[in-house]
Design an enzyme around this catalytic site. Structure first.
Site, PDB file in Angstrom:
ATOM      1  N   HIS A  35       0.842  -1.192   0.000  1.00  0.00           N
ATOM      2  CA  HIS A  35       0.000   0.000   0.000  1.00  0.00           C
ATOM      3  C   HIS A  35       0.880   1.247   0.000  1.00  0.00           C
ATOM      4  O   HIS A  35       2.090   1.179   0.254  1.00  0.00           O
ATOM      5  CB  HIS A  35      -0.929   0.008   1.214  1.00  0.00           C
ATOM      6  CG  HIS A  35      -0.203   0.148   2.512  1.00  0.00           C
ATOM      7  ND1 HIS A  35       0.197  -0.936   3.271  1.00  0.00           N
ATOM      8  CD2 HIS A  35       0.223   1.246   3.202  1.00  0.00           C
ATOM      9  CE1 HIS A  35       0.817  -0.515   4.353  1.00  0.00           C
ATOM     10  NE2 HIS A  35       0.851   0.801   4.331  1.00  0.00           N
ATOM     11  N   HIS A  67       5.459   6.445  -1.427  1.00  0.00           N
ATOM     12  CA  HIS A  67       6.095   5.219  -1.911  1.00  0.00           C
ATOM     13  C   HIS A  67       5.294   3.993  -1.491  1.00  0.00           C
ATOM     14  O   HIS A  67       4.442   4.067  -0.593  1.00  0.00           O
ATOM     15  CB  HIS A  67       7.517   5.102  -1.362  1.00  0.00           C
ATOM     16  CG  HIS A  67       7.554   4.943   0.129  1.00  0.00           C
ATOM     17  ND1 HIS A  67       7.463   6.014   1.009  1.00  0.00           N
ATOM     18  CD2 HIS A  67       7.667   3.834   0.925  1.00  0.00           C
ATOM     19  CE1 HIS A  67       7.507   5.588   2.246  1.00  0.00           C
ATOM     20  NE2 HIS A  67       7.630   4.266   2.230  1.00  0.00           N
TER      21      HIS A  67
END
Length: 282
Positions: free
Chosen positions: A137, A225
């Site tokens: 995620h 990220h």
């Protein structure tokens, strides 16, 4: 005084006789009352006082489901890092506290799985052993602590603040090394290269809810990220030494550079063992 004494003795003697007579009457009345209906007011049934043992036996046991709702407060909470692959909590566990964070989910395809295996193999060849993430995620909040009774108003506020946010697509392709604030875990991540503005818009919405509940907001200059793998401790230097080799694995993957694509269809909020979904506008 003598007269009083005789009166007392006489009373005692007659009381004994009266007692025997009364006892016979009570026994007769008791038998009669037991045979008659309980509603007879003329001769009520005399109830024997219940002993402590009888009261205990009469109590019904609580169902297991209710007992589970209120576990013994004296049971100590243990933190055994060996049960979590050596990971250590960022904050102490307390009953009623729920670790909470907001994120954009990533659903990996087969090509990504193959690339990740290649990255882990290349890192291992340079002396760095990484563990792949259980799920993937992109975080849009810090991990904060919610009290249980805050969960409903918190998620309602979050839903309201995200109501104007639209769906989008972002991609990532550059590898970077990240370490948590406690320096207890190091991550190999893939940084976003497109969709940065839309992600900032989402963070602003999430931060409004965080501020409302006096919780920490996101980082001022975030590096969005997706974490790919991790290891225990601060191995930033070791991973940085081979980051170029790992980046070549990404850039030379099959027919060209690999791009991780995230379809921003919905945000999610995980608090404890609960996950809430927040679809974005089409």
């Amino acid at each position: 005084m003598p007269n009083d004494s005789r009166m007392l003795v006489g009373y005692s003697s007659s009381s004994s006789e009266d007692s025997e007579a009364a006892s016979d009457v009570e026994k007769s009345c008791s038998r009669k009352c037991q045979e008659e209906d309980d509603g007879n007011d003329d001769c009520p049934v005399r109830k024997k006082p219940k002993t402590e043992e009888q009261v205990t036996k009469a109590r019904l046991p609580l169902p297991d489901c209710l007992l589970a709702m209120f576990p013994d407060d004296e049971v100590p909470q243990t933190e055994d890092s060996s049960l979590h692959s050596g990971r250590i909590r960022s904050f102490k566990h307390e009953r009623g506290n729920w670790a909470t964070y907001v994120y954009l989910p990533y659903h990996p395809e087969e090509e990504f799985r193959e690339l990740l295996d290649e990255l882990l193999s290349a890192a291992r060849a340079h002396g760095v052993v990484l563990t792949p993430q259980d799920e993937f995620h992109l975080s849009l909040s810090q991990t904060v602590v919610l009290r249980h009774h805050w969960i409903q108003p918190f998620t309602q506020s979050l839903r309201s603040d995200l109501a104007h946010c639209k769906r989008f697509v972002c991609s990532a392709g550059k590898l970077r090394v990240y370490c948590n604030a406690e320096r207890t875990r190091t991550f190999l991540g893939m940084e976003v290269c497109t969709g940065h503005a839309q992600l900032l818009d989402l963070v602003q919405a999430v931060d409004r809810t965080m501020t409302e509940f006096h919780l920490d907001t996101f980082y001022k200059d975030p590096s969005f990220h997706v974490s790919l793998a991790w290891c225990v401790g601060d191995l930033t230097v070791q991973i940085e030494e081979c980051i170029q080799v790992l980046q070549c694995v990404v850039d030379d993957h099959e027919e060209g550079p690999f791009l991780l694509r995230l379809d921003g269809m919905e945000l999610r909020c995980r608090t404890g063992n609960k996950t809430f979904h927040f679809p974005l506008k089409p």
